[in-house]
Design a protein around this motif. Structure first.
Motif, PDB file in Angstrom:
ATOM      1  N   TYR A 137       0.870  -1.168   0.000  1.00  0.00           N
ATOM      2  CA  TYR A 137       0.000   0.000   0.000  1.00  0.00           C
ATOM      3  C   TYR A 137       0.903   1.212   0.000  1.00  0.00           C
ATOM      4  N   ASP A 138       1.010   1.835  -1.152  1.00  0.00           N
ATOM      5  CA  ASP A 138       1.984   2.911  -1.324  1.00  0.00           C
ATOM      6  C   ASP A 138       1.308   4.109  -1.982  1.00  0.00           C
ATOM      7  N   PRO A 139       0.401   4.776  -1.222  1.00  0.00           N
ATOM      8  CA  PRO A 139      -0.410   5.832  -1.836  1.00  0.00           C
ATOM      9  C   PRO A 139       0.395   7.062  -2.256  1.00  0.00           C
ATOM     10  N   ILE A 140       1.537   7.314  -1.594  1.00  0.00           N
ATOM     11  CA  ILE A 140       2.297   8.501  -1.985  1.00  0.00           C
ATOM     12  C   ILE A 140       3.598   8.101  -2.681  1.00  0.00           C
ATOM     13  N   GLU A 141       3.491   7.070  -3.526  1.00  0.00           N
ATOM     14  CA  GLU A 141       4.687   6.546  -4.189  1.00  0.00           C
ATOM     15  C   GLU A 141       5.550   7.613  -4.871  1.00  0.00           C
ATOM     16  N   PRO A 142       4.970   8.573  -5.621  1.00  0.00           N
ATOM     17  CA  PRO A 142       5.837   9.576  -6.278  1.00  0.00           C
ATOM     18  C   PRO A 142       6.702  10.342  -5.270  1.00  0.00           C
ATOM     19  N   VAL A 143       6.094  10.730  -4.138  1.00  0.00           N
ATOM     20  CA  VAL A 143       6.850  11.450  -3.103  1.00  0.00           C
ATOM     21  C   VAL A 143       7.922  10.528  -2.521  1.00  0.00           C
ATOM     22  N   ASN A 144       7.515   9.292  -2.222  1.00  0.00           N
ATOM     23  CA  ASN A 144       8.469   8.321  -1.678  1.00  0.00           C
ATOM     24  C   ASN A 144       9.657   8.131  -2.607  1.00  0.00           C
ATOM     25  N   ARG A 145       9.366   8.075  -3.904  1.00  0.00           N
ATOM     26  CA  ARG A 145      10.458   7.853  -4.855  1.00  0.00           C
ATOM     27  C   ARG A 145      11.443   9.015  -4.865  1.00  0.00           C
ATOM     28  N   VAL A 146      10.936  10.240  -4.664  1.00  0.00           N
ATOM     29  CA  VAL A 146      11.830  11.404  -4.598  1.00  0.00           C
ATOM     30  C   VAL A 146      12.748  11.283  -3.373  1.00  0.00           C
ATOM     31  N   PHE A 147      12.153  10.990  -2.223  1.00  0.00           N
ATOM     32  CA  PHE A 147      12.960  10.833  -1.008  1.00  0.00           C
ATOM     33  C   PHE A 147      13.943   9.668  -1.148  1.00  0.00           C
ATOM     34  N   PHE A 148      13.459   8.627  -1.807  1.00  0.00           N
ATOM     35  CA  PHE A 148      14.313   7.449  -2.003  1.00  0.00           C
ATOM     36  C   PHE A 148      15.536   7.804  -2.847  1.00  0.00           C
ATOM     37  N   ALA A 149      15.306   8.582  -3.914  1.00  0.00           N
ATOM     38  CA  ALA A 149      16.416   8.988  -4.776  1.00  0.00           C
ATOM     39  C   ALA A 149      17.406   9.846  -3.987  1.00  0.00           C
ATOM     40  N   MET A 150      16.875  10.717  -3.113  1.00  0.00           N
ATOM     41  CA  MET A 150      17.754  11.544  -2.283  1.00  0.00           C
ATOM     42  C   MET A 150      18.580  10.671  -1.342  1.00  0.00           C
ATOM     43  N   ASN A 151      17.904   9.734  -0.683  1.00  0.00           N
ATOM     44  CA  ASN A 151      18.617   8.835   0.231  1.00  0.00           C
ATOM     45  C   ASN A 151      19.679   8.022  -0.494  1.00  0.00           C
ATOM     46  N   VAL A 193       8.938   6.458   2.718  1.00  0.00           N
ATOM     47  CA  VAL A 193      10.394   6.583   2.734  1.00  0.00           C
ATOM     48  C   VAL A 193      10.715   7.890   3.441  1.00  0.00           C
ATOM     49  N   ILE A 194      11.418   7.784   4.565  1.00  0.00           N
ATOM     50  CA  ILE A 194      11.732   8.968   5.367  1.00  0.00           C
ATOM     51  C   ILE A 194      13.113   9.472   4.956  1.00  0.00           C
ATOM     52  N   PRO A 195      13.255  10.793   4.746  1.00  0.00           N
ATOM     53  CA  PRO A 195      14.576  11.325   4.403  1.00  0.00           C
ATOM     54  C   PRO A 195      15.616  10.889   5.434  1.00  0.00           C
ATOM     55  N   ILE A 196      16.779  10.498   4.956  1.00  0.00           N
ATOM     56  CA  ILE A 196      17.914  10.030   5.764  1.00  0.00           C
ATOM     57  C   ILE A 196      17.639   8.684   6.428  1.00  0.00           C
ATOM     58  N   ILE A 197      16.466   8.523   7.054  1.00  0.00           N
ATOM     59  CA  ILE A 197      16.196   7.296   7.819  1.00  0.00           C
ATOM     60  C   ILE A 197      15.915   6.105   6.910  1.00  0.00           C
ATOM     61  N   GLY A 198      15.165   6.330   5.820  1.00  0.00           N
ATOM     62  CA  GLY A 198      14.930   5.245   4.876  1.00  0.00           C
ATOM     63  C   GLY A 198      13.539   4.645   4.928  1.00  0.00           C
ATOM     64  N   PRO A 199      13.386   3.373   4.465  1.00  0.00           N
ATOM     65  CA  PRO A 199      12.064   2.762   4.351  1.00  0.00           C
ATOM     66  C   PRO A 199      11.366   2.638   5.706  1.00  0.00           C
ATOM     67  N   SER A 200      10.072   2.858   5.697  1.00  0.00           N
ATOM     68  CA  SER A 200       9.262   2.708   6.899  1.00  0.00           C
ATOM     69  C   SER A 200       7.813   2.594   6.459  1.00  0.00           C
ATOM     70  N   ASN A 201       6.913   2.565   7.401  1.00  0.00           N
ATOM     71  CA  ASN A 201       5.502   2.712   7.072  1.00  0.00           C
ATOM     72  C   ASN A 201       4.832   3.395   8.248  1.00  0.00           C
ATOM     73  N   GLY A 202       3.536   3.646   8.123  1.00  0.00           N
ATOM     74  CA  GLY A 202       2.838   4.403   9.155  1.00  0.00           C
ATOM     75  C   GLY A 202       3.049   3.812  10.543  1.00  0.00           C
ATOM     76  N   ARG A 203       2.862   2.512  10.634  1.00  0.00           N
ATOM     77  CA  ARG A 203       2.990   1.840  11.926  1.00  0.00           C
ATOM     78  C   ARG A 203       4.400   1.968  12.498  1.00  0.00           C
ATOM     79  N   ASP A 204       5.389   1.729  11.654  1.00  0.00           N
ATOM     80  CA  ASP A 204       6.756   1.717  12.151  1.00  0.00           C
ATOM     81  C   ASP A 204       7.270   3.122  12.472  1.00  0.00           C
ATOM     82  N   LEU A 205       6.721   4.124  11.769  1.00  0.00           N
ATOM     83  CA  LEU A 205       7.102   5.499  12.073  1.00  0.00           C
ATOM     84  C   LEU A 205       6.589   5.882  13.460  1.00  0.00           C
ATOM     85  N   VAL A 206       5.331   5.532  13.754  1.00  0.00           N
ATOM     86  CA  VAL A 206       4.788   5.752  15.094  1.00  0.00           C
ATOM     87  C   VAL A 206       5.648   5.003  16.113  1.00  0.00           C
ATOM     88  N   GLY A 207       6.017   3.775  15.751  1.00  0.00           N
ATOM     89  CA  GLY A 207       6.843   2.958  16.643  1.00  0.00           C
ATOM     90  C   GLY A 207       8.159   3.641  16.990  1.00  0.00           C
TER      91      GLY A 207
END
Lengths: 267, 207
Positions: free
Chosen positions: A31-45, A145-159
């Motif tokens: 479930y990747d609703p903001i894939e375009p944004v994620n891909r930008v952050f991913f490219a930066m990372n 995809v969190i800048p610098i930190i990398g892959p995550s999801n809603g649950r794990d970010l809260v975690g």
């Protein structure tokens, strides 16, 4: 306290909207609703990895003697053990909490630099609040995809945020400056240590993928599921990866046979 | 219990004792042996310093074809797109798929540093048999890597259809990746084939 309230609000919202739309066709629940944004952050990372992390990790693993590298890893792991203890208890896993507690005290004698239990079967599993939520039935939510930190999801970010509150360092170190410095130093240390230990594997992973973003997304989601279930497939699901994809699959050109003729020859 | 009942009961116990281990021995244990033997052969190949370049790739390819159901895996990985693919596309795809696996893994042979391989158990899962194994690094015994093998049996022969490393299925990972490429290129299968060709070229250069 306001921060804690915020966390629980997010948690509540996540639990509410956690039923992410399943892909009707095939594939696990990506479930990747903001894939375009994620891909930008991913490219930066990825750029950060190529320009900073990879060279740093290379120097680190070549120039720093192995025993020192082990000490760094042991120390970083030791720092995490209170969080592991708290989350093991929240998951009702007193065995793991016990092992982590023993490691915390025994290794604490040498400031966490030496892992005295290594090779004695004293190990414990890493647990975090993202996994605790997963154990209690919270779905991953959107892939992020969190800048610098990398892959995550809603649950794990809260975690991640909640785990800050389980960390004694948060209360021992006072003053936001010192606290941030420690967070950054620790994050950097963990990143360099991880990259150095998996140096060739990550390079190969990158070199052999047709879509590195999609590959890491799949790996992240599968790995987190495995960590949540502690490697045990959920009841009723036989696949080691916890999915049913293989059960459903039948080669289209040989529907009633498990092997049969080669597909290239049947057309 | 009458004497007769006792006798029948005894007989049943004898039969079940005699047949049960034989049954348990059959599929699961054979699957374990199959994976253990594959591990041995692979380890020999990896540690054989004489075996380099094309020769190394050829023996790896033979091992792959003999032990893995490559067409099955290839179809699974292409997923829903397989049905739409033309015969030519299918053939090109399967070739590229096998080739990229051969190069990806043989390129990593030199990273081997004394790990050992042990089979630790098996479970039946539907039409599959899962064999559990562990790769142990003598330098870091706590950090062993868990690998599960998914096997199908066809007239007594086993074939591997998936490898699961620490909960990460290689088949599912590839499937997700390939479908991402096809979906982001308007469903064109050729876009994937072009991309695979490119990556394979890079892997050849790294070899």
């Amino acid at each position: 306290m306001h921060r804690a309230a915020g966390v629980f609000l997010v948690l509540f919202l996540l639990a509410g909207c956690a039923s992410a739309p399943e892909e009707a066709a095939e594939g696990p629940q990506i479930y990747d609703p903001i894939e375009p944004v994620n891909r930008v952050f991913f490219a930066m990372n990825d750029a950060v990895d190529t320009m900073v992390l990879r060279p740093t990790a290379f120097v680190y693993k070549t120039a720093v003697p192995n025993p020192i590298q082990d000490m760094v890893r042991n120390f970083l792991q030791w720092l995490r053990s209170p969080v592991v203890i708290a989350n093991s208890l929240l998951q009702g896993d007193t065995d793991n909490a016990g092992s982590a507690t023993r490691q915390f005290f025994v290794n604490g004698v040498t400031a966490g630099l030496i892992d005295w239990g290594n090779g004695l079967g004293w190990g414990y599993r890493e647990e975090d609040f993202g996994q605790t939520l997963g154990v209690h039935g919270v779905d991953g939510g959107p892939y992020l995809v969190i800048p610098i930190i990398g892959p995550s999801n809603g649950r794990d970010l809260v975690g991640r945020v909640v785990d800050i509150f389980f960390d004694p360092l948060t209360y021992i170190v006072t003053g936001p400056g010192a606290r941030n410095a420690i967070t950054i130093a620790r994050g950097t240390g963990e990143a360099v240590d991880f990259r150095a230990r998996n140096y060739d594997a990550i390079n190969d992973l990158k070199a052999s993928s047709v879509d590195y973003y999609a590959r890491l997304r799949s790996i992240y989601l599968q790995r987190r599921d495995a960590e949540i279930s502690n490697g045990q497939p959920p009841k009723g699901v036989q696949a080691a990866d916890g999915s049913r994809e293989f059960d459903k699959f039948e080669p289209s050109d040989r529907p009633r046979s498990v092997t049969g003729e080669l597909p290239a020859n049947t057309n | 219990m009458t004497v007769l009942q006792r006798a029948i009961f005894g007989l049943l116990v004898c039969i079940s004792l005699a047949t049960y281990p034989a049954l348990a021995d059959s599929k699961g244990e054979n699957a374990e042996k199959f994976v253990a033997k594959l591990g041995e052969t692979a380890l020999e190949m990896v540690t054989n310093k004489e075996l380099v370049g094309d020769a190394r790739r050829e023996s790896f390819r033979k091992l792959l074809q003999a032990n893995f159901d490559m067409p099955w895996i290839g179809q699974f990985v292409l997923g829903k797109h397989w049905r739409r693919a033309s015969p030519d596309q299918r053939e090109t795809y399967l070739k590229l798929f096998e080739e990229s696996i051969v190069f990806t893994y043989t390129n990593r042979f030199d990273e081997y540093s004394g790990q050992t391989f042990e089979v630790t158990g098996n479970t039946e899962a539907d039409r599959f048999t899962m064999v559990k194994s562990r790769i142990v690094n003598p330098a870091n015994p706590e950090g062993s890597v868990l690998v599960d093998w998914r096997l199908i049996e066809d007239s007594g022969d086993f074939k591997i259809v998936d490898v699961v490393i620490e909960g990460i299925s290689m088949g599912i990972t590839q499937r997700n990746e390939y479908s991402a490429v096809i979906d982001s290129n308007g469903g064109k299968i050729d876009s994937l084939l072009v991309k695979m060709e490119e990556i394979l070229e890079n892997l050849r250069k790294r070899a």
